[in-house]
Write a protein that holds these residues in place. Structure first.
Motif, PDB file in Angstrom:
ATOM      1  N   TRP A 198       0.839  -1.209   0.000  1.00  0.00           N
ATOM      2  CA  TRP A 198       0.000   0.000   0.000  1.00  0.00           C
ATOM      3  C   TRP A 198       0.874   1.259   0.000  1.00  0.00           C
ATOM      4  O   TRP A 198       0.575   2.232  -0.700  1.00  0.00           O
ATOM      5  CB  TRP A 198      -0.916  -0.026   1.211  1.00  0.00           C
ATOM      6  CG  TRP A 198      -1.968   1.036   1.214  1.00  0.00           C
ATOM      7  CD1 TRP A 198      -2.027   2.149   2.016  1.00  0.00           C
ATOM      8  CD2 TRP A 198      -3.134   1.095   0.380  1.00  0.00           C
ATOM      9  NE1 TRP A 198      -3.149   2.887   1.737  1.00  0.00           N
ATOM     10  CE2 TRP A 198      -3.848   2.264   0.731  1.00  0.00           C
ATOM     11  CE3 TRP A 198      -3.634   0.274  -0.623  1.00  0.00           C
ATOM     12  CZ2 TRP A 198      -5.033   2.636   0.121  1.00  0.00           C
ATOM     13  CZ3 TRP A 198      -4.833   0.628  -1.241  1.00  0.00           C
ATOM     14  CH2 TRP A 198      -5.518   1.802  -0.874  1.00  0.00           C
ATOM     15  N   THR A 199       1.963   1.239   0.755  1.00  0.00           N
ATOM     16  CA  THR A 199       2.886   2.368   0.768  1.00  0.00           C
ATOM     17  C   THR A 199       3.480   2.597  -0.615  1.00  0.00           C
ATOM     18  O   THR A 199       3.561   3.736  -1.100  1.00  0.00           O
ATOM     19  CB  THR A 199       4.011   2.128   1.784  1.00  0.00           C
ATOM     20  OG1 THR A 199       3.450   2.016   3.098  1.00  0.00           O
ATOM     21  CG2 THR A 199       5.022   3.264   1.784  1.00  0.00           C
ATOM     22  N   GLN A 201       2.265   1.774  -3.483  1.00  0.00           N
ATOM     23  CA  GLN A 201       1.242   2.221  -4.425  1.00  0.00           C
ATOM     24  C   GLN A 201       0.949   3.710  -4.280  1.00  0.00           C
ATOM     25  O   GLN A 201       0.719   4.407  -5.274  1.00  0.00           O
ATOM     26  CB  GLN A 201      -0.036   1.406  -4.212  1.00  0.00           C
ATOM     27  CG  GLN A 201      -1.189   1.785  -5.132  1.00  0.00           C
ATOM     28  CD  GLN A 201      -2.435   0.957  -4.858  1.00  0.00           C
ATOM     29  OE1 GLN A 201      -2.363  -0.117  -4.251  1.00  0.00           O
ATOM     30  NE2 GLN A 201      -3.583   1.451  -5.302  1.00  0.00           N
ATOM     31  N   HIS A 202       0.985   4.220  -3.043  1.00  0.00           N
ATOM     32  CA  HIS A 202       0.513   5.588  -2.805  1.00  0.00           C
ATOM     33  C   HIS A 202       1.622   6.600  -2.530  1.00  0.00           C
ATOM     34  O   HIS A 202       1.372   7.815  -2.619  1.00  0.00           O
ATOM     35  CB  HIS A 202      -0.493   5.589  -1.656  1.00  0.00           C
ATOM     36  CG  HIS A 202      -1.794   4.959  -2.028  1.00  0.00           C
ATOM     37  ND1 HIS A 202      -2.801   5.630  -2.683  1.00  0.00           N
ATOM     38  CD2 HIS A 202      -2.226   3.679  -1.868  1.00  0.00           C
ATOM     39  CE1 HIS A 202      -3.805   4.809  -2.904  1.00  0.00           C
ATOM     40  NE2 HIS A 202      -3.495   3.622  -2.415  1.00  0.00           N
ATOM     41  N   GLN A 248      -2.762  -9.073  -2.025  1.00  0.00           N
ATOM     42  CA  GLN A 248      -3.496  -7.898  -2.469  1.00  0.00           C
ATOM     43  C   GLN A 248      -4.963  -8.190  -2.816  1.00  0.00           C
ATOM     44  O   GLN A 248      -5.846  -7.421  -2.430  1.00  0.00           O
ATOM     45  CB  GLN A 248      -2.786  -7.253  -3.661  1.00  0.00           C
ATOM     46  CG  GLN A 248      -1.553  -6.437  -3.268  1.00  0.00           C
ATOM     47  CD  GLN A 248      -1.905  -5.234  -2.406  1.00  0.00           C
ATOM     48  OE1 GLN A 248      -1.927  -5.319  -1.174  1.00  0.00           O
ATOM     49  NE2 GLN A 248      -2.172  -4.108  -3.028  1.00  0.00           N
ATOM     50  N   PRO A 263      -6.063   7.121   1.773  1.00  0.00           N
ATOM     51  CA  PRO A 263      -4.932   6.183   1.777  1.00  0.00           C
ATOM     52  C   PRO A 263      -4.172   6.125   3.096  1.00  0.00           C
ATOM     53  O   PRO A 263      -3.789   5.038   3.545  1.00  0.00           O
ATOM     54  CB  PRO A 263      -4.049   6.711   0.638  1.00  0.00           C
ATOM     55  CG  PRO A 263      -5.013   7.351  -0.304  1.00  0.00           C
ATOM     56  CD  PRO A 263      -6.048   7.991   0.586  1.00  0.00           C
ATOM     57  N   GLN A 267      -3.538   2.901   5.585  1.00  0.00           N
ATOM     58  CA  GLN A 267      -2.240   2.451   6.092  1.00  0.00           C
ATOM     59  C   GLN A 267      -2.268   2.294   7.605  1.00  0.00           C
ATOM     60  O   GLN A 267      -1.730   1.318   8.150  1.00  0.00           O
ATOM     61  CB  GLN A 267      -1.146   3.441   5.686  1.00  0.00           C
ATOM     62  CG  GLN A 267       0.259   3.044   6.110  1.00  0.00           C
ATOM     63  CD  GLN A 267       0.809   1.872   5.330  1.00  0.00           C
ATOM     64  OE1 GLN A 267       0.164   1.360   4.412  1.00  0.00           O
ATOM     65  NE2 GLN A 267       2.003   1.425   5.678  1.00  0.00           N
TER      66      GLN A 267
END
Length: 368
Positions: A198-199, A201-202, A248, A263, A267
Motif C-alpha cells: 500500500w505504501t 502504491q501511494h 493484495q 490512503p 495504512q
C-alpha cells in the motif's frame, strides 16, 4: 577453533537477501552481516510467481537461478570478512524464496515451494550448501513453518520465564518459550507485506519508514473488523500462512466496501491489523508473557512497536537488538544454525510448532 556457517534468508517481504557469517564455537556470534536488494525485475517476477500464471515451471527455474546470483553476491561479501579463510566455513544455509505454501492441502500432505538452485550456489561459491529445510517437515505431516522457534529457544530463552519472539517480516510469526522448556510457534498473519504494498502504491516508497505515514492516519474500525473476521485468525496452532492468503486480492476485496477511505487511514488500519493479530495471539497463547522480543523489518517500525506495547501493557516489548541480535540478522542466523544441525545429523523435534509427527533432520546437502 571457530565453527563457521553462513546463513542466507529472503523472506515474504521480497525486498532482498540478508546474510550472516556466524560462529557457533561458543553460543551464537555473528561476525558479519551483509544484505543486497533484489533487482526490480527479479522482485516483480517473484511476486508474480506467488499466483498461477503461464509457463510457471520455466519462469520459476530461471527466477531461482537469478535469486542464487544475489545469494552468491551476499556470500562473497561475507567471505570478505578480515581474517576469514573460506576453508573455515563449513556450509551455507540457504532458505530460498517461498512462492507457494500449501501444507496439508489437496492430498493431505500438500507442499511448500522455496525457489532455490542450491547446486548452482555451491558451484558459484565453492561451499557446501544446505537448503530445502521445509520439505521434510511437510512430508512428516507438519506445516513446514515456522522453523526458527528452535533457534529462538537456543538464543533467547530464560529459565523460569515466558518469553515471546515475534518475527515481523512479510508475514508475522510468534514463538512462545515457556518456563518448562516447551516451545510453541506459528504464523500470526500479515506482517509488513500489505503495508509495504500500500505504501508503494501511494507514496512510491518501498516501505513506511518508521511507520510515520501510518502514525498520521486514523484507524478505520469497520475495515479493521472486516479483515480480522478472516477465519485464519481463529485457527488454533499449529498453523502457517503466507501470500497465498494474505495478498493484495484478499485485502482489496475488503477495501472495496470502503471506497471513500483515505490512503493514509488505510495504512493506519493495516498497521493496526498486524499489531492486533500479533498481540491477540500473544494474549491467547502466551499467558504471563514477560518479554516480547521483536525481530524482522517490523522491529524497525516505531509506530508498530508502540502499538504492540500499548496492546500488551504487562509485557516488555523490545527489539531483538536489545537481546543480542539485531532484527535483520535473526532469521539469517537461524538458517546458519539449521544448516549446522543438518550437517551434524541432529534431528529437530517440531511437533509443538509445526505439528510434524516427530523429530526429523531438516535440509538437503549439496557438497562443495
Amino acid at each position: 577453533m571457530p565453527d563457521l556457517f553462513i546463513g542466507l534468508m529472503s523472506g515474504t517481504s521480497m525486498d532482498g537477501v540478508d546474510g550472516v557469517l556466524a560462529d557457533f564455537s561458543s553460543g551464537v556470534s555473528v561476525l558479519r552481516h551483509a544484505s543486497a536488494p533484489f533487482p526490480d525485475d527479479l522482485r516483480a517476477e517473484l511476486m508474480a510467481l506467488n499466483t498461477s500464471g503461464p509457463d510457471e515451471l520455466h519462469r520459476g527455474w530461471l527466477a531461482g537461478n537469478a535469486l542464487m546470483r544475489v545469494y552468491a553476491d551476499v556470500t562473497r561479501a561475507l567471505l570478505a570478512t578480515p581474517g576469514i579463510d573460506i576453508r573455515q566455513v563449513h556450509a551455507i544455509g540457504a532458505h530460498g524464496q517461498t512462492v507457494r505454501h500449501r501444507p496439508r492441502q489437496y492430498d493431505g500432505t500438500g507442499y511448500t515451494i522455496q525457489l532455490a538452485q542450491p547446486a548452482l550456489l555451491a558451484e558459484w561459491t565453492g561451499l557446501t550448501v544446505v537448503a530445502d529445510f521445509r520439505s521434510r517437515d511437510v512430508a512428516a505431516g507438519g506445516q513446514g513453518a515456522p522453523l526458527a522457534p528452535a533457534f529462538h529457544q537456543a538464543v533467547f530463552s530464560r529459565p523460569g520465564e515466558t518469553t515471546g519472539v515475534l518475527n515481523i517480516g512479510g508475514i508475522s510469526n510468534l514463538t512462545v518459550l515457556r518456563p518448562d522448556g516447551e516451545v510453541q510457534g506459528f504464523d500470526c498473519g500479515p506482517g509488513n507485506a500489505l503495508m509495504d504494498a500500500w505504501t508503494g502504491q501511494h507514496t512510491g516508497k518501498p516501505y513506511d519508514d518508521d511507520g510515520l505515514w501510518a502514525a498520521g492516519g486514523t484507524v478505520l474500525p469497520d475495515l479493521l473488523a472486516a479483515m480480522l473476521s478472516e477465519p485464519y485468525f481463529a485457527l488454533k496452532p499449529p498453523k502457517s500462512t503466507g501470500r497465498d492468503l494474505f495478498n493484495q486480492p484478499w485485502f482489496l476485496a475488503h477495501l472495496s466496501k470502503f471506497a471513500a477511505a483515505q490512503p493514509r487511514d488505510v495504512q493506519a488500519t493495516l498497521a493496526e491489523l498486524t499489531a492486533r493479530a500479533c498481540a491477540g495471539d500473544a494474549h491467547t497463547h502466551a499467558p504471563g508473557l514477560r518479554r516480547l522480543i521483536v525481530c524482522g523489518g517490523g522491529a524497525l517500525n516505531g509506530h508498530l512497536m508502540r502499538r504492540l506495547q500499548a496492546l500488551l501493557l504487562d509485557t516488555q516489548v523490545l527489539s531483538s537488538a536489545e537481546a543480542g541480535l539485531p532484527p535483520l540478522q535473526v532469521e539469517a542466523a537461524a538458517f546458519a544454525w539449521l544448516a549446522r544441525k543438518c550437517l551434524r545429523g541432529e534431528k529437530l523435534d517440531l511437533q509443538s510448532t509445526t505439528g510434524a509427527r516427530g523429530a526429523r533432520v531438516l535440509g538437503g546437502i549439496y557438497p562443495a
